[in-house]
Design an enzyme around this catalytic site. Structure first.
Site, mmCIF file in Angstrom:
data_model
loop_
_atom_site.group_PDB
_atom_site.id
_atom_site.type_symbol
_atom_site.label_atom_id
_atom_site.label_comp_id
_atom_site.label_asym_id
_atom_site.label_seq_id
_atom_site.Cartn_x
_atom_site.Cartn_y
_atom_site.Cartn_z
ATOM 1 N N TYR A 143 0.829 -1.210 0.000
ATOM 2 C CA TYR A 143 0.000 0.000 0.000
ATOM 3 C C TYR A 143 0.861 1.257 0.000
ATOM 4 C CZ TYR A 143 -4.685 -1.909 0.816
ATOM 5 O OH TYR A 143 -5.898 -2.519 0.690
ATOM 6 N N ASP A 224 -3.263 -18.115 0.830
ATOM 7 C CA ASP A 224 -4.273 -18.812 0.014
ATOM 8 C C ASP A 224 -4.956 -19.895 0.845
ATOM 9 O OD1 ASP A 224 -1.807 -20.100 0.068
ATOM 10 O OD2 ASP A 224 -1.901 -20.811 -2.008
ATOM 11 N N ASP A 248 -6.371 -6.765 4.447
ATOM 12 C CA ASP A 248 -7.499 -6.114 3.769
ATOM 13 C C ASP A 248 -8.426 -7.185 3.192
ATOM 14 O OD1 ASP A 248 -9.059 -4.087 2.514
ATOM 15 O OD2 ASP A 248 -7.992 -4.461 0.631
HETATM 16 C C1 IPM Z 1 -10.381 -0.994 4.111
HETATM 17 C C2 IPM Z 1 -10.600 -0.420 2.737
HETATM 18 C C3 IPM Z 1 -9.451 0.501 2.387
HETATM 19 C C4 IPM Z 1 -8.177 -0.328 2.428
HETATM 20 C C5 IPM Z 1 -9.590 1.233 1.039
HETATM 21 C C6 IPM Z 1 -10.878 2.020 0.943
HETATM 22 C C7 IPM Z 1 -8.419 2.098 0.743
HETATM 23 O O1 IPM Z 1 -10.760 -1.446 1.819
HETATM 24 O O2 IPM Z 1 -10.269 -0.203 5.070
HETATM 25 O O3 IPM Z 1 -10.326 -2.215 4.226
HETATM 26 O O4 IPM Z 1 -7.868 -1.045 1.474
HETATM 27 O O5 IPM Z 1 -7.495 -0.263 3.446
HETATM 28 MG MG MG Z 2 -10.912 -3.365 2.663
#
Ligand code: IPM
Ligand code: MG
Length: 359
Positions: A143, A224, A248
């Site tokens: 990220y 996975d 995520d």
């Molecule tokens: C989450 C969301 C966010 C992330 C997005 C909206 C950037 O999916 O908080 O899980 O990927 O962290």
């Molecule tokens: Mg998310």
């Protein structure tokens, strides 16, 4: 009277609707438990882009830093999907997590017993109780790694980089172990160490940190396999610790086990007690303004705020109990509705929980 400063970042789509209900519930418990709340609202995401040209205005960072905790609705929407990456609403969300140093994201996936019927999993898979805590690393990995557009073999290409430092893995691993210590003392670290070098470092560091937590039973699992195990036998998990992107994905999957993504709260924490609290779901532009969004994930995020940032455990418990009671009474927003229950909208659900919490 003790008074806490809370920054509200309602954001986009259903964000303002669900935040309003969470505030209603927070006000209800603050009167009951005898503390005050001072709110300040700030811009984040698409609404910030519309008003200031950027998804995370400096003022918003300042306001958040001057508060005891931050409550966030959701960001994003079709309107802003055409913007370059660094100007998208989501960049604002990543930016505020990073600016506040919130590297640990706790996402509890639990099933409220009355919602068993809303889970896509069979009763015998869920059993009597399902309670998993996903600890997601939040300010590192792919990220935040280097990314860009390039060329390869004369073809246009793009890249994103997964990079973790030892220190980053160490501190999230510690949060994983500490969390497991307060729960069932079982920690599963999820990676892709059979392929990724960053995951091999992750595994080494987690194994090292484990030496300080001899009481915790540590296991390692490939991501996975974990995705598969979560629907095959979710009860094998207690606490999961994993990277930003795996967390995520797995937390969305885990949320669905509990009936709806509309139920899952989260707490983002760093070194101090100031945290950011948000539902794990998005801004759901398709249902925004219709008054049907489920506010419970945001309401439960307020409970986490009371517990982790404000040290008001009794008020947090009152909210949890109120949510349980309202579900027990049969009230459901459309996302968790099943036959024989009572369908209600966003505002009504907020009222029900607030009244119950104030009792
Ligand atoms: C989450 C969301 C966010 C992330 C997005 C909206 C950037 O999916 O908080 O899980 O990927 O962290
Ligand atoms: Mg998310």
């Amino acid at each position: 009277m003790k008074t806490y400063k809370i920054t509200l970042l309602p954001g986009d789509g259903i964000g303002p609707e669900i935040t309003a209900e969470a505030v209603k519930v927070l006000n209800a418990v603050s009167s009951k438990f005898g503390f005050g709340i001072e709110y300040e609202e700030a811009l984040l995401g698409g609404i910030a882009i519309d008003n200031t040209g950027v998804p995370l205005p400096e003022d918003t960072v300042k306001t958040c830093k001057a508060s005891d905790a931050v409550l966030l609705g959701a960001v994003g929407g079709w309107k802003w999907d055409v913007l370059p990456g660094h100007l998208r609403p989501e960049a604002g969300l990543l930016g505020i997590r990073s600016a506040l140093g919130l590297y640990a994201n706790l996402r509890p996936a639990r099933i409220f017993p009355p919602l068993k019927a809303a889970s896509p999993l069979k009763d015998e898979v869920i059993g009597d109780k399902l309670d998993i805590m996903v600890v997601r690393e939040l300010t590192g990995g792919i990220y935040f790694g280097e990314r860009g557009r390039t060329e390869k073999n004369g073809d246009k290409a793009a890249f994103d980089t997964e990079l973790y430092t030892v220190r980053e893995v160490e501190r999230i691993a510690k949060i994983g172990f500490e969390t497991a210590m307060k729960r069932n003392k079982k920690l599963c670290s999820v990676d892709k160490a059979n392929v990724l070098e960053s995951s091999r470092l992750w595994r080494e560091v987690v194994t090292e940190v484990a030496k300080s937590y001899p009481e915790v039973e540590l296991s390692h699992m490939y991501v996975d396999n974990c995705a598969m195990q979560l629907v095959r036998n979710p009860r094998q998990f207690d606490t999961i610790v994993t990277s930003n992107i795996f967390g995520d994905i797995l937390s969305d999957e885990a949320s669905m086990i509990s009936g709806s993504i509309g139920m899952l709260a989260s707490a983002s924490l760093g070194e101090g007690t100031r945290g950011l609290y948000e539902p794990i779901h998005g801004s759901a532009p398709d249902i925004a303004g219709k008054g049907i969004a489920n506010p419970l994930a945001t309401i439960l995020s307020v409970a986490m705020m009371l517990e982790y940032s404000l040290n008001e455990a009794a008020a947090a418990q009152a909210i949890e109990n109120a949510v349980s009671a309202v579900l027990e009474q049969g009230y459901r927003t459309p996302d968790i509705y099943t036959e024989g229950t009572i369908k209600v909208g966003t505002v009504q659900m907020g009222d029900l929980v607030a009244n119950e919490a104030a009792k």
